[in-house]
Motif scaffolding. Structure first.
Motif, PDB file in Angstrom:
ATOM      1  N   PHE A  37     -21.882 -11.713 -13.284  1.00 38.49           N
ATOM      2  CA  PHE A  37     -22.707 -11.892 -12.093  1.00 38.49           C
ATOM      3  C   PHE A  37     -24.115 -12.357 -12.456  1.00 38.49           C
ATOM      4  O   PHE A  37     -24.714 -13.183 -11.752  1.00 38.49           O
ATOM      5  N   GLU A  38     -24.671 -11.842 -13.556  1.00 36.24           N
ATOM      6  CA  GLU A  38     -26.031 -12.190 -13.943  1.00 36.24           C
ATOM      7  C   GLU A  38     -26.174 -13.661 -14.304  1.00 36.24           C
ATOM      8  O   GLU A  38     -27.285 -14.205 -14.289  1.00 36.24           O
ATOM      9  N   VAL A  39     -25.061 -14.322 -14.628  1.00 36.43           N
ATOM     10  CA  VAL A  39     -25.139 -15.748 -14.967  1.00 36.43           C
ATOM     11  C   VAL A  39     -25.549 -16.570 -13.748  1.00 36.43           C
ATOM     12  O   VAL A  39     -26.076 -17.675 -13.877  1.00 36.43           O
ATOM     13  N   TYR A  40     -25.333 -16.036 -12.549  1.00 35.40           N
ATOM     14  CA  TYR A  40     -25.814 -16.712 -11.341  1.00 35.40           C
ATOM     15  C   TYR A  40     -27.316 -17.001 -11.433  1.00 35.40           C
ATOM     16  O   TYR A  40     -27.796 -18.022 -10.944  1.00 35.40           O
ATOM     17  N   PHE A  41     -28.054 -16.070 -12.045  1.00 35.44           N
ATOM     18  CA  PHE A  41     -29.505 -16.243 -12.126  1.00 35.44           C
ATOM     19  C   PHE A  41     -29.864 -17.438 -13.007  1.00 35.44           C
ATOM     20  O   PHE A  41     -30.871 -18.108 -12.775  1.00 35.44           O
ATOM     21  N   LEU A  42     -29.047 -17.716 -14.022  1.00 30.96           N
ATOM     22  CA  LEU A  42     -29.282 -18.897 -14.851  1.00 30.96           C
ATOM     23  C   LEU A  42     -29.079 -20.169 -14.031  1.00 30.96           C
ATOM     24  O   LEU A  42     -29.809 -21.155 -14.202  1.00 30.96           O
ATOM     25  N   ALA A  43     -28.075 -20.150 -13.145  1.00 33.15           N
ATOM     26  CA  ALA A  43     -27.832 -21.313 -12.288  1.00 33.15           C
ATOM     27  C   ALA A  43     -29.016 -21.547 -11.355  1.00 33.15           C
ATOM     28  O   ALA A  43     -29.435 -22.688 -11.130  1.00 33.15           O
ATOM     29  N   LEU A  55     -33.636 -27.704  -3.898  1.00 24.46           N
ATOM     30  CA  LEU A  55     -32.493 -27.435  -4.766  1.00 24.46           C
ATOM     31  C   LEU A  55     -32.385 -25.937  -5.074  1.00 24.46           C
ATOM     32  O   LEU A  55     -31.283 -25.409  -5.202  1.00 24.46           O
ATOM     33  N   CYS A  56     -33.535 -25.263  -5.185  1.00 24.70           N
ATOM     34  CA  CYS A  56     -33.516 -23.813  -5.409  1.00 24.70           C
ATOM     35  C   CYS A  56     -32.892 -23.094  -4.215  1.00 24.70           C
ATOM     36  O   CYS A  56     -32.113 -22.150  -4.379  1.00 24.70           O
ATOM     37  N   VAL A  57     -33.239 -23.545  -3.008  1.00 28.39           N
ATOM     38  CA  VAL A  57     -32.677 -22.942  -1.804  1.00 28.39           C
ATOM     39  C   VAL A  57     -31.175 -23.193  -1.737  1.00 28.39           C
ATOM     40  O   VAL A  57     -30.392 -22.304  -1.399  1.00 28.39           O
ATOM     41  N   VAL A  58     -30.764 -24.416  -2.074  1.00 29.25           N
ATOM     42  CA  VAL A  58     -29.331 -24.744  -2.066  1.00 29.25           C
ATOM     43  C   VAL A  58     -28.581 -23.868  -3.062  1.00 29.25           C
ATOM     44  O   VAL A  58     -27.515 -23.325  -2.761  1.00 29.25           O
ATOM     45  N   ALA A  59     -29.139 -23.724  -4.273  1.00 30.78           N
ATOM     46  CA  ALA A  59     -28.490 -22.902  -5.301  1.00 30.78           C
ATOM     47  C   ALA A  59     -28.357 -21.456  -4.834  1.00 30.78           C
ATOM     48  O   ALA A  59     -27.297 -20.832  -4.994  1.00 30.78           O
ATOM     49  N   THR A  60     -29.415 -20.920  -4.230  1.00 29.82           N
ATOM     50  CA  THR A  60     -29.371 -19.538  -3.735  1.00 29.82           C
ATOM     51  C   THR A  60     -28.342 -19.390  -2.629  1.00 29.82           C
ATOM     52  O   THR A  60     -27.573 -18.412  -2.600  1.00 29.82           O
ATOM     53  N   GLY A 107     -33.977 -12.992  -3.608  1.00 27.29           N
ATOM     54  CA  GLY A 107     -35.333 -12.791  -4.115  1.00 27.29           C
ATOM     55  C   GLY A 107     -35.626 -13.680  -5.308  1.00 27.29           C
ATOM     56  O   GLY A 107     -36.708 -14.273  -5.409  1.00 27.29           O
ATOM     57  N   ALA A 108     -34.637 -13.803  -6.208  1.00 28.73           N
ATOM     58  CA  ALA A 108     -34.823 -14.665  -7.376  1.00 28.73           C
ATOM     59  C   ALA A 108     -34.971 -16.119  -6.951  1.00 28.73           C
ATOM     60  O   ALA A 108     -35.807 -16.862  -7.489  1.00 28.73           O
ATOM     61  N   GLY A 109     -34.160 -16.540  -5.959  1.00 31.55           N
ATOM     62  CA  GLY A 109     -34.235 -17.919  -5.482  1.00 31.55           C
ATOM     63  C   GLY A 109     -35.580 -18.245  -4.861  1.00 31.55           C
ATOM     64  O   GLY A 109     -36.146 -19.319  -5.103  1.00 31.55           O
ATOM     65  N   LEU A 110     -36.129 -17.318  -4.065  1.00 36.36           N
ATOM     66  CA  LEU A 110     -37.442 -17.534  -3.450  1.00 36.36           C
ATOM     67  C   LEU A 110     -38.535 -17.617  -4.511  1.00 36.36           C
ATOM     68  O   LEU A 110     -39.460 -18.436  -4.413  1.00 36.36           O
TER      69      LEU A 110
END
Length: 223
Positions: A37-43, A55-60, A107-110
């Motif tokens: 699950f934590e690999v999502y944060f790398l994406a 792109l950050c919003v799309v990824a989140t 939160g990470a995406g924002l």
């Protein structure tokens, strides 16, 4: 489009890694994984490296959507309470915990989007000539190379104008460097007002300026 595609690929690969646990009949591992699950944060972080908050919003959004889909599928397909009794090592399934897991990527995406906006702002400032506000030589060379590649690929015309100011040395001699700087700023302002938003005006150095006209024949550029 390449940025969107690569982000979709990054996020979906992580989701596919979680989905493998469904194939292995380990649904709790998929929805309560402590590693994959934590690999999502790398994406999400890789999206921020492109200096585009969209792109950050799309990824989140992809992370939340795909993980929510995995959770709904697991809850529908398996008796997760019985799975917990059989193997409690990954913890019990609960929607409160799942919502919490989805809030963290938001939160990470924002945060990454805010960093991307700031990084884009500083990158834009670093590409400006301090005196005239036009693009500087380094930024021009990067953009011009991109426009050349685009024109070659699309077989569209591309025009380039080299501009200098007549009598600039005499002006500097008569009015000093402050007068020369003022003249450059006035010319730069008029250039920005005269060209299209798709065009690029830059200062190469001294009184030497350059204008790039994408999708423009030479006769149009002269006009």
């Amino acid at each position: 489009w390449m940025g969107l595609f690569s982000i979709f690929l990054d996020v979906t690969m992580v989701s596919a890694g979680l989905a493998v646990f469904f194939i292995l009949n380990r649904p709790l591992t998929a929805v309560n994984s402590r590693v994959v699950f934590e690999v999502y944060f790398l994406a999400i972080a890789s999206a921020g490296l492109r200096y585009d908050w969209r792109l950050c919003v799309v990824a989140t959004g992809l992370v939340v959507t795909e993980y929510l889909g995995l959770s709904l599928y697991a809850a529908h397909r398996w008796d997760l309470a019985a799975a917990f009794e059989a193997d409690p090592s990954y913890g019990a399934f609960g929607w409160g915990g799942q919502v919490g897991r989805m809030v963290v990527p938001v939160g990470a995406g924002l945060t990454v989007a805010a960093v991307a906006i700031r990084g884009h702002h500083w990158r834009h400032l670093s590409g400006k000539d301090a005196l005239t506000g036009l693009a500087n030589r380094a930024w021009f060379e990067e953009r011009f190379e991109e426009e050349m590649s685009r024109a070659h690929r699309s077989e569209q015309p591309l025009s380039l104008a080299i501009v200098d100011l007549d009598g600039f040395r005499e002006l500097n001699s008569a009015h000093g460097h402050a007068g020369g700087d003022l003249a450059l700023r006035v010319v730069a302002r008029r250039l920005r007002q005269s060209i299209r938003k798709s065009d690029l005006a830059a200062r190469l150095g001294g009184d030497e300026l350059v204008i790039v006209f994408p999708d423009t024949e030479v006769a149009q550029a002269v006009a």
